[in-house]
Design an enzyme around this catalytic site. Structure first.
Site, PDB file in Angstrom:
ATOM      1  N   LYS A  12      71.900  72.243  63.203  1.00 21.10           N
ATOM      2  CA  LYS A  12      71.848  71.183  62.111  1.00 21.10           C
ATOM      3  C   LYS A  12      70.797  71.681  61.140  1.00 21.10           C
ATOM      4  O   LYS A  12      69.681  72.497  61.263  1.00 21.10           O
ATOM      5  CB  LYS A  12      71.544  69.739  62.682  1.00 21.10           C
ATOM      6  CG  LYS A  12      70.142  69.805  63.230  1.00 21.10           C
ATOM      7  CD  LYS A  12      68.871  69.162  62.275  1.00 21.10           C
ATOM      8  CE  LYS A  12      67.702  69.352  62.872  1.00 21.10           C
ATOM      9  NZ  LYS A  12      66.395  69.677  61.877  1.00 21.10           N
ATOM     10  N   ASP A 142      65.876  64.144  68.283  1.00 20.35           N
ATOM     11  CA  ASP A 142      67.425  64.684  67.706  1.00 20.35           C
ATOM     12  C   ASP A 142      68.565  64.896  68.808  1.00 20.35           C
ATOM     13  O   ASP A 142      69.617  64.976  68.120  1.00 20.35           O
ATOM     14  CB  ASP A 142      66.888  66.264  67.364  1.00 20.35           C
ATOM     15  CG  ASP A 142      66.071  66.384  66.145  1.00 20.35           C
ATOM     16  OD1 ASP A 142      65.999  65.312  65.292  1.00 20.35           O
ATOM     17  OD2 ASP A 142      65.811  67.564  65.793  1.00 20.35           O
TER      18      ASP A 142
END
Length: 289
Positions: A12, A142
């Site tokens: 990401k 995350d």
């Protein structure tokens, strides 16, 4: 019931990262827009048969320096799955790593998320995505995002997630110098840092809704970037090189040290990759997914 499967574990980037303040528990409240990109690890999860393998968790990886015991997030994800479900079993996890380690790209969190999803599927455990996200939050801020992926607004410590319109197609060049940065150290420094440029998250969200890269670029910023650049000036050199080579926008991802350049022209992106390959340790050309 299948006993083995291989899954993609995506990286990401942060389109925005804003730190709103420090909490009483030591964590920071954040607000950020995250985007999955096409760079991925391959994670193979194999359920081990036989009573002698009950309680056994093993991790293999192509990176000799990567811990494979309880310090590895994939290992911890498997242990948490067994602890939370009460399932008696054993598992072998193979990590074919391509996402750089300690790069601000959530590679470890992504591996962790994939292991939770894979074991849920292979054991037919029937855990909802909400339950998996709650479990994942125990392993890292995350991880819930990595379970869901795509384009999302993350708030709280990262566990409050809202879906956003998909990022317009573009070419993203990831550049990681040959060092890693401690996320904890960067967040500790942000408390005493002031005057940094903060993102306009609402403008980025508006750009996503309007499918306008120009509007998105106008709102992008990462408040951790200036902190990391003050300690590692080479990051500013990477940003400058990307801009000189035609990137329409450059920014650090997470707490760094990976810097990405967003290109609207593939030929410029491919040329930038050629120019920077070898100068920096890791250079990948990818796209939003």
């Amino acid at each position: 019931m299948a006993s083995q499967a291989t899954f993609k574990s995506f990286a990401k980037i942060n389109l925005t990262l804003d730190v709103l303040g420090r909490r009483d528990d030591g964590y920071h409240d954040i607000k950020m827009v995250m985007q999955t990109v096409s760079l991925y690890d391959l994670v193979t999860v194999e359920l081990l048969k036989g009573e002698e393998n009950i309680g056994k968790i093993s991790v293999e990886t192509n990176l000799p320096f990567l811990p494979v015991g309880n310090d590895n997030l994939a290992y911890r994800a498997a242990k948490l799955f067994y602890d939370e479900t009460g399932i008696a079993g054993g598992v072998n996890i193979k990590l074919d790593k391509h996402i750089p380690v300690g790069a601000g790209l959530a590679g470890g969190s992504s591996n962790c998320a994939v292991v939770l999803k894979a074991m849920n599927r292979l054991y037919d455990a029937g855990l909802s995505m909400r339950r998996l996200c709650t479990m994942g939050a125990k392993l890292g801020a995350d991880v819930p995002y990595c379970l869901l992926g795509g384009t999302r607004l993350a708030e709280g410590i990262g566990e409050k997630l809202s879906p956003l319109p998909r990022m317009p197609f573009c070419h993203i060049l990831l550049v990681k110098p040959a060092f890693s940065i401690s996320t904890k150290a960067v967040y500790e420094k942000i408390d005493s840092h002031s005057g940094y440029r903060r993102p306009d998250t609402e403008r980025v969200i508006s750009g996503l809704k309007d499918h306008s890269l120009e509007t998105i670029f106008g709102g992008m910023a990462n408040v951790l970037e200036e902190v990391s650049i003050s300690d590692y000036p080479v990051l500013a050199d990477v940003k400058h090189s990307l801009t000189e080579l035609g990137a329409a926008m450059t920014q650090m991802s997470g707490s760094g040290p990976t810097v990405f350049g967003i290109f609207t022209d593939y030929s410029k992106a491919a040329n930038a990759k050629r120019e920077l390959w070898g100068k920096y340790k890791t250079v990948y050309l990818c796209k939003p997914v």
